[in-house]
Design an enzyme around this catalytic site. Structure first.
Site, PDB file in Angstrom:
ATOM      1  N   ASP A 199       0.839  -1.208   0.000  1.00 12.21           N
ATOM      2  CA  ASP A 199       0.000   0.000   0.000  1.00 12.21           C
ATOM      3  C   ASP A 199       0.870   1.253   0.000  1.00 12.21           C
ATOM      4  OD1 ASP A 199      -2.174  -1.657   0.178  1.00 12.21           O
ATOM      5  OD2 ASP A 199      -2.773  -1.066   2.192  1.00 12.21           O
ATOM      6  N   GLU A 255      -5.258   7.472   0.260  1.00 14.26           N
ATOM      7  CA  GLU A 255      -5.711   6.758   1.459  1.00 14.26           C
ATOM      8  C   GLU A 255      -4.665   6.714   2.573  1.00 14.26           C
ATOM      9  OE1 GLU A 255      -7.017   2.710   0.820  1.00 14.26           O
ATOM     10  OE2 GLU A 255      -7.457   2.442   2.947  1.00 14.26           O
ATOM     11  N   ASP A 311      -6.329   5.532  -4.524  1.00 10.19           N
ATOM     12  CA  ASP A 311      -6.368   4.387  -3.622  1.00 10.19           C
ATOM     13  C   ASP A 311      -5.223   3.478  -4.074  1.00 10.19           C
ATOM     14  OD1 ASP A 311      -6.939   2.258  -1.986  1.00 10.19           O
ATOM     15  OD2 ASP A 311      -9.111   2.454  -2.242  1.00 10.19           O
ATOM     16  N   ILE A 356      -3.932   0.658  -2.999  1.00  8.52           N
ATOM     17  CA  ILE A 356      -4.469  -0.693  -3.195  1.00  8.52           C
ATOM     18  C   ILE A 356      -5.907  -0.641  -2.722  1.00  8.52           C
ATOM     19  CG2 ILE A 356      -4.496  -3.112  -2.477  1.00  8.52           C
ATOM     20  CD1 ILE A 356      -1.586  -3.156  -2.243  1.00  8.52           C
ATOM     21  N   ASP A 357      -6.812  -0.763  -3.644  1.00  6.78           N
ATOM     22  CA  ASP A 357      -8.208  -0.878  -3.271  1.00  6.78           C
ATOM     23  C   ASP A 357      -8.531  -2.368  -3.231  1.00  6.78           C
ATOM     24  OD1 ASP A 357     -10.846  -0.066  -2.686  1.00  6.78           O
ATOM     25  OD2 ASP A 357     -11.406  -0.374  -4.782  1.00  6.78           O
ATOM     26  N   THR A 380      -7.768  -4.316  -0.202  1.00 10.20           N
ATOM     27  CA  THR A 380      -6.638  -4.905   0.536  1.00 10.20           C
ATOM     28  C   THR A 380      -6.935  -6.340   0.973  1.00 10.20           C
ATOM     29  OG1 THR A 380      -6.129  -2.692   1.327  1.00 10.20           O
ATOM     30  CG2 THR A 380      -5.057  -4.516   2.455  1.00 10.20           C
ATOM     31  N   ASP A 403     -12.433   5.353  -3.060  1.00 10.75           N
ATOM     32  CA  ASP A 403     -13.009   4.045  -3.363  1.00 10.75           C
ATOM     33  C   ASP A 403     -13.931   4.080  -4.580  1.00 10.75           C
ATOM     34  OD1 ASP A 403     -11.837   2.355  -1.450  1.00 10.75           O
ATOM     35  OD2 ASP A 403     -13.169   3.095   0.116  1.00 10.75           O
TER      36      ASP A 403
HETATM   37  N1  LIG Z   1     -17.368  -1.431   6.823  1.00 11.13           N
HETATM   38  C1  LIG Z   1     -17.183  -1.063   5.584  1.00 11.13           C
HETATM   39  N2  LIG Z   1     -18.229  -0.786   4.785  1.00 11.13           N
HETATM   40  C2  LIG Z   1     -18.035  -0.427   3.501  1.00 11.13           C
HETATM   41  N3  LIG Z   1     -16.824  -0.314   2.928  1.00 11.13           N
HETATM   42  C3  LIG Z   1     -15.758  -0.562   3.688  1.00 11.13           C
HETATM   43  C4  LIG Z   1     -15.868  -0.963   5.038  1.00 11.13           C
HETATM   44  N4  LIG Z   1     -14.632  -1.136   5.522  1.00 11.13           N
HETATM   45  C5  LIG Z   1     -13.796  -0.869   4.516  1.00 11.13           C
HETATM   46  N5  LIG Z   1     -14.471  -0.518   3.409  1.00 11.13           N
HETATM   47  C6  LIG Z   1     -13.959  -0.096   2.130  1.00 11.13           C
HETATM   48  O1  LIG Z   1     -14.182  -1.074   1.139  1.00 11.13           O
HETATM   49  C7  LIG Z   1     -13.086  -1.024   0.255  1.00 11.13           C
HETATM   50  C8  LIG Z   1     -12.984  -2.288  -0.533  1.00 11.13           C
HETATM   51  O2  LIG Z   1     -14.092  -2.362  -1.359  1.00 11.13           O
HETATM   52  P1  LIG Z   1     -14.752  -3.754  -1.737  1.00 11.13           P
HETATM   53  O3  LIG Z   1     -15.586  -4.181  -0.574  1.00 11.13           O
HETATM   54  O4  LIG Z   1     -15.576  -3.356  -2.923  1.00 11.13           O
HETATM   55  O5  LIG Z   1     -13.666  -4.688  -2.044  1.00 11.13           O
HETATM   56  C9  LIG Z   1     -11.918  -0.765   1.165  1.00 11.13           C
HETATM   57  O6  LIG Z   1     -10.883  -0.193   0.433  1.00 11.13           O
HETATM   58  P2  LIG Z   1      -9.346  -0.550   0.798  1.00 11.13           P
HETATM   59  O7  LIG Z   1      -9.173  -2.008   0.548  1.00 11.13           O
HETATM   60  O8  LIG Z   1      -8.638   0.335  -0.119  1.00 11.13           O
HETATM   61  O9  LIG Z   1      -9.143  -0.167   2.241  1.00 11.13           O
HETATM   62  C10 LIG Z   1     -12.482   0.170   2.205  1.00 11.13           C
HETATM   63  O10 LIG Z   1     -12.262   1.538   1.921  1.00 11.13           O
HETATM   64 MG   LIG Z   2     -10.266   1.288  -1.148  1.00  5.44          MG
HETATM   65 MG   LIG Z   3      -6.727   1.035  -0.199  1.00 10.10          MG
HETATM   66 MG   LIG Z   4      -7.571   0.432   3.346  1.00 12.21          MG
END
Ligand SMILES: Nc1ncnc2c1ncn2[C@@H]1O[C@H](COP(=O)(O)O)[C@@H](OP(=O)(O)O)[C@H]1O
Ligand SMILES: [Mg+2]
Ligand SMILES: [Mg+2]
Ligand SMILES: [Mg+2]
Length: 326
Positions: free
Chosen positions: A46, A71, A136, A138-139, A141, A289
């Site tokens: 990240d 982020e 972002d 790494i979106d 993670t 995101d």
């Molecule tokens: N409780 C929650 N409800 C909704 N989204 C959340 C969450 N906790 C984390 N996320 C977000 O969901 C993203 C991932 O999206 P997805 O669910 O579509 O894979 C995460 O990005 P990161 O991985 O960059 O932190 C984070 O920002």
């Molecule tokens: Mg993300």
């Molecule tokens: Mg991320």
């Molecule tokens: Mg994150």
């Protein structure tokens, strides 16, 4: 073309950051550390990805005013005991930049301080005025840790509107993922989606110079023939709610659950017709995101709104003010 220079820089930055992530994810999978819940490898990727994008954009665009809403920040890396991890990130970034032959030669190897500074370029708050890059690094993670989908997502806001978006999805098959949650390992993977305002959405292989192809969202009209995407993680989106809505719409296919903005990428080329996202009560969505994903889908002919039908407003700073979901 409008934003041509910015697009070139963004594509280069996201591709290079994705290369860094792939390298880390490979090591993460090959060693058996993955299941040990040691989160440091992903933290490394990240931070490294954010540093690479920040450095690349600044180097390529050399603009006086550079604003990046991203982020990650360096606070934890500056704490006692973080020296080792910071040195690993620094090495990763230097190694990654060294592989980029298109880059002007790097005058000298970047120091740990250079890396901290590059990461902290991303502390802008965004807002309705001027230009802001949104990243972002790494979106998805959690997907990255599982060896599944993730994306490097980079967008550009101009006066509060998204004008450019790039999604690097290293694990997304080049062929459609319609109808299967798990692609076979022989599938060619790695997609780069990009869009600028008014010019459509394109996809090209992430690791080659093949010609980009223009993509378009699904043309399915009958919900009975449609399929929908949602988060892999139930903690990120209420799966029961999506299913009941899909049901009411007349969608017959089961949900396709994948991590990250790879969903927006897959949607833009018509692998599915719908993306439903309903976070648990109290969660506030962050702009990084959705910025890149949103333009990739709208420029491919799709519509992105909150659950109340309103367009997403990216002009309010780091957070999206949403009615219920997306
Ligand atoms: N409780 C929650 N409800 C909704 N989204 C959340 C969450 N906790 C984390 N996320 C977000 O969901 C993203 C991932 O999206 P997805 O669910 O579509 O894979 C995460 O990005 P990161 O991985 O960059 O932190 C984070 O920002
Ligand atoms: Mg993300
Ligand atoms: Mg991320
Ligand atoms: Mg994150």
């Amino acid at each position: 073309m409008a934003y041509g220079k910015e697009l070139d820089a963004a594509k280069k930055a996201a591709s290079l950051a994705a290369r860094l992530c792939q390298k880390v994810q490979k090591a993460l999978l090959q060693s058996d550390v993955q299941s040990k819940s040691d989160k440091s490898p992903v933290t490394v990727a990240d931070y490294g990805s954010q540093a690479v994008v920040s450095l690349l954009l600044q180097r390529e665009l050399s603009s006086v005013l550079f604003s990046l809403v991203a982020e990650e920040d360096s606070a934890d890396l500056r704490k006692d005991g973080s020296q080792d991890i910071l040195e690993r990130i620094t090495k990763l970034v230097n190694d990654t930049l060294a592989t980029e032959d298109l880059l002007k030669p790097i005058d000298s190897t970047l120091s740990t301080d250079d890396i901290l500074r590059a990461i902290d370029c991303g502390t802008s708050e965004g807002g309705p005025n001027g230009r802001h890059w949104v990243l972002d690094p790494i979106d998805g993670t959690k997907g990255f840790l599982r060896g599944d989908q993730y994306a490097v997502a980079l967008g550009l806001l101009e006066e509060g509107k998204v004008v450019l978006g790039v999604l690097a999805c290293p694990n997304l098959p080049l062929a459609s993922i319609a109808g299967n949650n798990n692609s076979s390992s022989s599938d060619e993977k790695g997609c780069l989606f990009y869009a600028t305002i008014g010019s459509g959405t394109y996809m090209q292989p992430l690791d080659s110079n093949s010609e980009p192809v223009k993509v378009h969202v699904s043309s399915v009209e009958n919900p009975a023939d449609a399929s929908f995407f949602e988060s892999f993680e139930g903690a990120h989106s209420l799966h029961d709610l999506s299913s009941s809505i899909a049901n009411k719409l007349g969608v017959k296919a089961p949900p396709v659950r994948i991590d990250s903005q790879a969903k927006y990428g897959a949607l833009s080329r018509g692998d599915g017709a719908i993306y439903l996202r309903f976070p648990h009560k109290g969660y506030r969505e962050k702009i990084w995101d959705h910025v890149a994903g949103a333009i990739v889908v709208t420029e491919a002919g799709g519509i992105v709104t909150d659950a109340g039908g309103k367009a997403l407003d990216f002009s309010k700073g780091k957070y999206l003010d949403l009615d219920t979901g997306i």
